[in-house]
Design a protein around this motif. Structure first.
Motif, short mmCIF file in Angstrom:
data_model
loop_
_atom_site.label_atom_id
_atom_site.label_comp_id
_atom_site.label_asym_id
_atom_site.label_seq_id
_atom_site.Cartn_x
_atom_site.Cartn_y
_atom_site.Cartn_z
N ALA A 185 -1.52 -20.69 -30.94
CA ALA A 185 -0.98 -19.95 -32.08
C ALA A 185 -1.46 -18.50 -32.08
CB ALA A 185 -1.39 -20.64 -33.39
N VAL A 186 -2.76 -18.31 -31.81
CA VAL A 186 -3.31 -16.95 -31.78
C VAL A 186 -2.73 -16.17 -30.60
CG1 VAL A 186 -5.41 -15.60 -31.47
CG2 VAL A 186 -5.43 -17.60 -32.97
N THR A 206 0.67 -14.66 -31.08
CA THR A 206 0.75 -13.52 -32.01
C THR A 206 0.15 -12.25 -31.42
OG1 THR A 206 -1.38 -14.07 -33.02
CG2 THR A 206 0.58 -15.06 -34.00
N TYR A 228 1.23 -15.48 -21.45
CA TYR A 228 2.20 -15.90 -22.47
C TYR A 228 3.00 -17.12 -22.02
CZ TYR A 228 1.21 -11.68 -25.09
OH TYR A 228 0.58 -10.71 -25.81
#
Length: 214
Positions: A56-57, A60, A88
């Protein structure tokens, strides 16, 4: 636009191949890393919340920020672009691989062990084949996302179609600025669509009919 493309068609075709090559290599490496991590997480389930939080981090984190962190270590060029895209690309595959492996029926695993299979045999012949449709869905997501992220390769002098978008931005207001931006953007979309079709074909070849129906 027609003249612009006609004058540069060989270079555009070459850059499309370079873009596809960079992303394919990154997603392949990312898939191997993600499956290895998912197998580890599946064995030690306490790691699952940590993996979800990191994913999740990571998603972002702005790609330009990551490039800025990598530049002092790997410098300008393909290596920085490669590391950034792999980072990614791992995240969607990892999430799906964790879910896919966790969803395999425990009775099937017990049956495989009862037939004398070792941990590696159970993993390769039961767990990964059954989880593969979910993992492949993550690979498709990763591939589509990586096509756009790979455009930043131009910022660190890497290969691909990002150079057209950057040139268009730099030459804003110039005669060919829009042509550069459109060719770069549409080229990435075309490469992404072709890659998705290839992954669909891979799914048809590697997912058995029984698993597909289920």
């Amino acid at each position: 636009m027609d003249d612009f493309i006609a004058e540069r068609r060989r270079q555009i075709a070459f850059d499309m191949l370079q873009h596809a090559n960079l992303v394919f290599q990154c997603v392949l490496v990312a898939t191997i890393i993600a499956i290895a991590l998912a197998v580890l997480i599946n064995r030690f389930r306490a790691l699952e919340p940590v993996a979800n939080a990191v994913s999740a981090v990571g998603l972002t984190l702005p790609s330009f920020a990551l490039v800025g962190l990598l530049l002092p270590l790997s410098g300008l060029g393909t290596t920085t672009a490669f590391l950034c895209v792999v980072f990614y690309a791992v995240l969607p595959v990892l999430r799906n691989a964790v879910v896919g492996l966790a969803g395999v029926d425990q009775t099937l695993l017990e049956s495989a062990r009862g037939m004398g299979m070792g941990p590696v045999g159970v993993l390769l012949t039961v767990q990964i084949p059954l989880a593969w449709p979910v993992i492949l869905a993550g690979v498709r997501t990763s591939m589509q996302m990586s096509m756009g992220i790979a455009a930043i390769a131009a910022y660190v002098l890497g290969p691909g179609l990002g150079s057209y978008i950057w040139t268009g931005l730099v030459q804003t207001g110039g005669a060919n600025a829009l042509n550069y931006a459109v060719v770069g953007t549409v080229g990435i979309v075309i490469v992404a669509l072709v890659a998705d079709l290839l992954l669909l074909a891979l799914g048809r070849l590697t997912i058995s009919k029984g698993v597909r129906v289920a």
